[in-house]
Enzyme design. Structure first.
Site, PDB file in Angstrom:
ATOM      1  N   ASP A  23       0.854  -1.179   0.000  1.00  0.00           N
ATOM      2  CA  ASP A  23       0.000   0.000   0.000  1.00  0.00           C
ATOM      3  C   ASP A  23       0.900   1.242   0.000  1.00  0.00           C
ATOM      4  O   ASP A  23       2.092   1.160   0.321  1.00  0.00           O
ATOM      5  CB  ASP A  23      -0.878  -0.038   1.257  1.00  0.00           C
ATOM      6  CG  ASP A  23      -1.745   1.189   1.425  1.00  0.00           C
ATOM      7  OD1 ASP A  23      -2.426   1.578   0.466  1.00  0.00           O
ATOM      8  OD2 ASP A  23      -1.725   1.765   2.525  1.00  0.00           O
ATOM      9  N   ASP A  25      -0.433   4.981   0.886  1.00  0.00           N
ATOM     10  CA  ASP A  25      -0.813   6.006   1.866  1.00  0.00           C
ATOM     11  C   ASP A  25      -0.832   5.470   3.286  1.00  0.00           C
ATOM     12  O   ASP A  25      -1.551   4.516   3.591  1.00  0.00           O
ATOM     13  CB  ASP A  25      -2.188   6.577   1.512  1.00  0.00           C
ATOM     14  CG  ASP A  25      -2.121   7.525   0.334  1.00  0.00           C
ATOM     15  OD1 ASP A  25      -1.448   8.557   0.456  1.00  0.00           O
ATOM     16  OD2 ASP A  25      -2.715   7.228  -0.710  1.00  0.00           O
TER      17      ASP A  25
END
Length: 273
Positions: A23, A25
């Site tokens: 991922d 963020d």
């Protein structure tokens, strides 16, 4: 056609034994860029947290909640990117991890529910030219009818998988690799922190879930194996041990379970009656 030549599996080009999917963020970065925009120049944090609770309680899907959040951000798109470049910081240990991955033929693939242009701009600003060696798979940006993206209220998120409740179903990319023949399939790592990672949580060999975040709560509830990380120094240490054959994926998963049960994962463990 060999596995390495498949255009839909670019991370297999160098025939790696390990691939690290992650991922973006709040995982690579210290802040979630989409949350940052929503909280500061959009609907505000209280409403965003309501939407997060609704997702975890299955009252709304991630795609629709995220659409509502992004609709509340009306600054021109070019100003949004600059705003984030000025404010979002990289995990202080990620650059070291990324350099190690380059030296050891471990491709890093960013799977994000955010928007590719924002992610690429931030990676370039935070890491430099080597950021182009990272594949980024995410959603896109498009203009609203009759507008340019670089005017007030002019842009909207364009989902990679609009038919999915996740908007971008990260598991689709992971399954393309996990379904490879056993003699060519790499060991797959994934790192994440929140609700946008739910679709990926079951699709990898070792899930690194960020301490104190929603992904741990979900994994514990759904019996999805994971290990805990606080920052990328612990991810790097774990990966070095596994790549060198000094520990295993199962060792890391067992430690994750112990950390959760002892409270060291940073989330509240439900009491049983």
């Amino acid at each position: 056609m060999s596995v390495q030549d498949r255009a839909d599996l670019p991370a297999m080009k160098t025939n790696p034994k390990f691939i690290f999917f992650t991922d973006f963020d709040g995982t690579i970065t210290l802040q979630d860029s989409n949350d940052y925009m929503t909280d500061n120049i959009g609907m505000g944090k209280p409403r965003r947290l309501e939407l997060t609770r609704d997702i975890l309680e299955d009252k709304v899907n991630f795609r629709d909640a995220f659409q509502e959040e992004m609709n509340s951000v009306t600054k021109p798109y070019n100003e949004c990117i600059q705003y984030l470049v000025d404010n979002i910081k990289l995990d202080p240990h990620f650059a070291e991890f990324f350099q190690w991955s380059l030296e050891n033929n471990i491709p890093v693939v960013v799977l994000s529910s955010g928007m590719e242009p924002i992610i690429k701009a931030l990676l370039k600003a935070l890491i430099g030219p080597d950021a182009e060696k990272m594949q980024v798979v995410g959603n896109f940006v498009g203009p609203r009818p009759g507008k340019s993206i670089d005017e007030e209220g002019g842009w909207t998120i364009v989902f990679k998988h609009p038919e999915s409740g996740f908007g971008h179903d990260k598991s689709a990319t992971l399954r393309a690799y996990s379904s490879l023949p056993a003699d060519s399939r790499p060991t797959m790592f994934y790192a994440g922190d929140g609700v946008s990672d739910l679709s990926a949580a079951r699709e990898t060999d070792l899930l690194f879930a960020k301490k104190g975040h929603d992904l741990i709560t979900y994994c514990a509830k759904e019996n999805v194996p994971f290990t805990v990380f606080e920052d990328w120094s612990s991810i790097l240490a774990n990966c070095k041990e596994i790549v060198a054959g000094k520990s295993t994926v199962q060792d890391a998963i067992q430690k994750g379970r112990k950390d959760y049960e002892s409270g060291a994962a940073g989330v509240v463990v439900p009491t049983t009656k």
